[in-house]
Structure formats: structure tokens, C-alpha cells
Design a protein around this motif. Structure first.
Motif, mmCIF file in Angstrom:
data_model
loop_
_atom_site.group_PDB
_atom_site.id
_atom_site.type_symbol
_atom_site.label_atom_id
_atom_site.label_comp_id
_atom_site.label_asym_id
_atom_site.label_seq_id
_atom_site.Cartn_x
_atom_site.Cartn_y
_atom_site.Cartn_z
ATOM 1 N N ALA A 239 0.864 -1.181 0.000
ATOM 2 C CA ALA A 239 0.000 0.000 0.000
ATOM 3 C C ALA A 239 0.897 1.226 0.000
ATOM 4 N N ARG A 261 -0.744 -7.711 -4.425
ATOM 5 C CA ARG A 261 -1.769 -6.672 -4.439
ATOM 6 C C ARG A 261 -1.090 -5.306 -4.343
ATOM 7 N N TRP A 263 -1.983 -1.201 -3.869
ATOM 8 C CA TRP A 263 -2.976 -0.166 -3.587
ATOM 9 C C TRP A 263 -2.283 1.182 -3.564
ATOM 10 N N ASN A 473 -6.124 3.933 -6.573
ATOM 11 C CA ASN A 473 -7.136 2.877 -6.505
ATOM 12 C C ASN A 473 -7.269 2.432 -5.054
ATOM 13 N N GLY A 474 -8.368 1.775 -4.758
ATOM 14 C CA GLY A 474 -8.607 1.380 -3.381
ATOM 15 C C GLY A 474 -8.955 2.590 -2.527
ATOM 16 N N LYS A 484 -8.653 -3.951 1.365
ATOM 17 C CA LYS A 484 -7.314 -3.976 0.790
ATOM 18 C C LYS A 484 -6.411 -5.013 1.449
#
Length: 496
Positions: A239, A261, A263, A473-474, A484
Motif C-alpha cells: 500500500a 496486491r 494499492w 485505486n482502493g 485492501k
């Protein structure tokens, strides 16, 4: 009794500053012994030598986080236990409020009045808020055929890397590690090299609160630790809050490695639209000044584009100039000061470069100078330009106290100008007409739209925070942030 300028100066003179990384429950020097100078933007003095983490340190932090996750030392605790530890951590942050606020002010140049009243309390509240969510959020029982039982549950994603910016160092970090830890993950936090000090200190407080070893790690350094975390094959999620350029690099690194992932909360060039039927021009002018000059303009949602109807533009701009006068750059340790220092020389030169561009593209109506240069610090006075919509300073994110005023003749034109940007983080509209307010809010392509205010509710964690398009995004904040840091699992049981 309120603290005086002299009191804060005395406190700063005796403040113990920790510069080591925090890995697997202990403070550590960088594996190769490298450090970097952490300089204060207030006067340019070196506050501390901070560990400049490299590959060995990142590997050690990720390995510690992975061990803790696989051992389920945190994730398998009962919700009540995890909640109690996070609440204890938030309490410790409040007990150390003056120390953390002082670190934040010395490190980033923010006024002490803001760090004591806004930044540190908001970070502690964020940890509190997600702690309270732990035992109140669950899964679902799916409506399925009677011979089946269908469960939809959330599980922690694993090892979360959080790479955070320098403008709200602890608060932006809390927006990441709060929900990530609440969901049961292990975290490796990489603070900005421009403002790493509070991250290191709160890691110590986390350990004191009872967070198990390896669950929360901090690896300070330049750009390398962030790049290594993005490339690391044992990081499950990253993130990031920061620039679009770095966000793209993180996505590329994730694609090159394990497709972790990703974010992103990136930049903004937020429009603040004032229509001729604005219900309170004085309040709107003060809000417009606050929207760009608070925190020296170093705010991703800063209202850096002020769109004003041509019929009221001249009179309204005069009101904004008057409102901007309360933002006088001064020593950030003075509680009376509302505007501190730009975070470092690199950012100072960036802001001054945009001001030079503004002089060529538009009309300077207020400010435009570097001030307090004799202190050795980095200060810029509030600056206002009148420009065309296509001016560079009206299109690119400056991250400084520079406001672009743009005239328009109709709501349709204002919406068109507002949406003509690669970003979509925030926007505002001022009008007395309820229909106009709703229609404008629907048409504005932004993650947050304020009506007859600006930044109101920003401290309320019930609102998700994030943007459209290249703003990322997120979402940070709210229960949506848990999306997330969790995986959804469907479990289907056959009964007969």
C-alpha cells in the motif's frame, strides 16, 4: 497550562531521537552500517543519523513478518485480544503525544499547534477506530440450496508493506497499518526518508503495547527499501501513498515479481468551485485559503484550483487574499504560528520553480517569495495567481502554498474545467441551490466532493478516502479499507 514557544524549544533541546530500524521486535542498525542525515526544515540542522536500510534489512524485516504470520502469533489471537493490544497502543501514543508531536514538527516543519491538535491525535484515533472494528466485523452466510451451507469469510492477506509519504508522516502511516493490523496481517512500514522519526518511535510503542515480535517492522531509508519491498516475492500486498511516478514504479515492480496486491493513493489537483449564489462568501474565502495554505499546501487534497464565476471573481479573490494573511510563515515550534516550513530543500526548489512558471503564465496577485531564508530553513509565503485553465501551475501538482484562480462563466464550463485533469481525488462546490449541489457533485469525477465546505469531515474515519483515475485505486479510512488487506474465501459445506 498551554505550552509556550520557549517551552517547546527547551523540550526540543533535550529530546532523545532514535534513528535505528525496528525489525523483529528490536532496534537495529542497518546491516551495512549505512546512515543518512535527517535534517530539520526549520533551520537545516541535522536531527539524527538514521539507518539507511538496504536489501539485507528489508529481507530481515519481511522474514520476521512472515514468521510472525505463519506462526499466527497475531492473526490467531482472539479478536478481543488483538483489540485490547491496539487500544493499548493508541493509549501509549496519546501518553507520548508531546514527544511524537515534537518529532513530527522538527522532522517535517509542521506547526506544533497542528501536530499536537491534529496529526498525532488523529493517528491515535485511527488505531482506536480499527481496533474497535476488529470484534464487530464478520463474514456472511450465503443464501444457497438447502443441502448446502455457504460461508463467505475474510482472511488476512499475509505480509503487508506500507510505503508512506512525508506530508502527514504518522497519520498516513496509521491509515495503512491501522486496518492492516486489525485484519490480522504483519506489516513492514517504510517511512519517507524526509520524515522517518515518528514511525520508529511508534514501533517501539507498539512493542510496548504487546504487539508480538515481527508483526510490526520499520525500515527507513531512501528509495531503495520501497523498491525492494515492491519487488519482494514474500510480500503479499503493498500500500503506497505518494507521487504518481513512484506509484507506477511500484506497480511495475509488483508485476515483475509475484503480482502482489498493489494499492495506490496518489496525487491531486483538486478544484474548488464557487458559484455566484454561494451562500456565504466570507466563509468560502476562508475555506479556499485553508484548503491550499494549511500544512504549507503539502496536502494531496489541497484545493489548488480555485474556480470562481467571473461575476464575483475580483471581489472574491480580494477576500481570499485577506483570508490568506493569517498564514504567515514562522518558527514551527511557536504555538501561535499557522504556517511552517516546506519539508526540505528539494521540495522548496520545486515550489519556487512553479512560482517562476506562474509568473510567466499568469498574473501574480499575492505572495510569491521565499521568506525567513536567514534561519537556514525552507519557508514560502502564501502565493496566489490568476491563470488560464491550461497553465502549467493549474494542471500539475505542486504540493506547496500556490493557488491558481481560474474564472468561468457557467456551471457547465466549471465542471468541464474541473474534470479536465489526470487526477480525481477531491473537489468542492459552493452554491445555495440544492439541485445544483447534487447535480454538480454527481458530475465531478472525484473520490470526495464537498458542498459549501472544504475538508470538513476529513478526520472522520467513516468516510472512505481515495480517488478516481490517476489519483489511485482502493480506499483508505472506513471499513472499506479492510478490503485492501483481506482475502475473501468461500466455504461450501454439503449437508446431505
Amino acid at each position: 497550562m498551554s505550552k509556550t514557544f520557549a517551552w517547546w524549544q527547551d523540550k526540543a533541546a533535550t529530546l532523545a531521537i532514535e534513528g535505528r530500524a525496528f525489525i523483529d521486535g528490536e532496534l537495529r542498525h542497518a546491516h551495512d552500517g549505512k546512515t543518512f542525515a535527517c535534517e530539520s526544515p526549520i533551520d537545516g540542522r541535522v536531527l539524527a543519523r538514521v539507518a539507511d536500510c538496504g536489501a539485507a534489512d528489508v529481507d530481515a524485516a519481511v522474514a520476521a513478518a512472515r514468521r510472525a504470520f505463519e506462526a499466527q502469533s497475531w492473526a490467531a489471537m482472539s479478536p478481543r485480544q488483538r483489540k485490547a493490544i491496539l487500544l493499548r497502543w493508541a493509549t501509549l501514543m496519546r501518553e507520548h503525544l508531546e514527544e511524537l508531536a515534537l518529532l513530527e514538527t522538527l522532522d517535517s516543519g509542521k506547526p506544533i499547534g497542528d501536530t499536537t491538535a491534529i496529526d498525532i491525535p488523529a493517528a491515535a484515533h485511527c488505531v482506536d477506530w480499527y481496533a474497535e472494528a476488529i470484534d464487530k466485523t464478520g463474514g456472511e452466510v450465503a443464501p444457497v440450496d438447502h443441502h448446502l451451507v455457504g460461508l463467505v469469510t475474510r482472511e488476512p492477506v499475509g505480509v503487508v508493506a506500507a510505503v508512506v509519504p512525508w506530508n502527514f508522516p504518522l497519520l498516513m502511516a496509521a491509515w495503512k497499518f491501522g486496518p492492516a493490523l486489525a485484519a490480522g496481517n504483519s506489516v513492514v512500514l517504510k517511512p519517507s526518508e524526509k520524515s522517518p522519526l515518528t514511525a520508529i518511535r511508534v514501533a517501539q510503542l507498539a512493542h510496548e503495547a504487546g504487539l508480538p515480535r515481527g508483526v510490526f517492522n520499520v525500515v527507513p531509508g531512501g528509495g531503495e527499501p520501497g523498491r525492494l519491498l515492491a519487488l519482494h516475492r514474500d510480500v503479499d500486498c503493498i500500500a503506497f501513498t505518494g507521487s504518481a511516478r513512484t506509484g507506477r514504479a511500484i506497480m511495475e515492480c509488483a508485476a515483475q515479481s509475484n503480482l502482489k496486491r498493489v494499492w495506490l493513493e496518489l496525487g491531486g489537483k483538486s478544484p474548488n468551485i464557487v458559484l455566484p449564489d454561494c451562500p456565504d462568501l466570507e466563509r468560502a474565502a476562508q475555506a479556499a485559503a485553508d484548503a491550499i495554505f494549511f500544512n504549507m499546501g503539502e496536502v494531496c487534497t489541497a484545493g489548488s484550483r480555485l474556480l470562481v464565476h467571473r461575476d464575483i471573481k475580483d471581489a472574491f479573490v480580494e477576500k481570499v487574499i485577506a483570508a490568506a494573511r493569517r498564514y504567515v510563515p514562522g518558527h514551527p515550534l511557536d504555538p501561535a504560528v499557522t504556517m511552517g516550513a516546506i519539508v526540505d530543500r528539494i521540495q522548496l526548489e520545486r515550489v519556487l520553480g512553479y512560482i517562476d512558471a506562474g509568473r510567466r503564465e499568469g498574473r501574480l496577485v499575492a505572495g510569491g517569495a521565499r521568506v525567513r531564508e536567514e534561519t537556514g530553513g525552507f519557508y514560502v509565503e502564501p502565493t496566489i495567481f490568476e491563470v488560464k485553465p491550461d497553465a502549467r501551475i493549474a494542471r500539475e501538482e505542486i504540493f506547496g502554498p500556490v493557488l491558481s484562480v481560474i474564472a468561468f462563466d457557467s456551471l457547465d464550463e466549471a465542471i468541464s474545467i474541473a474534470n479536465d485533469t489526470e487526477y480525481g481525488l477531491a473537489a468542492a462546490v459552493w452554491t445555495a441551490d440544492l439541485t445544483t449541489a447534487h447535480e454538480a457533485a454527481r458530475r465531478l469525477r472525484a473520490g470526495t466532493v464537498w458542498v459549501n465546505c472544504y475538508s470538513d469531515g476529513s478526520d472522520d474515519l467513516n468516510f472512505p478516502f481515495g480517488g478516481y483515475r490517476q489519483s489511485g485505486n482502493g480506499r483508505d479510512k472506513s471499513l472499506h479499507a479492510l478490503d485492501k488487506y483481506t482475502e475473501l474465501k468461500s466455504t461450501i459445506l454439503r449437508l446431505r
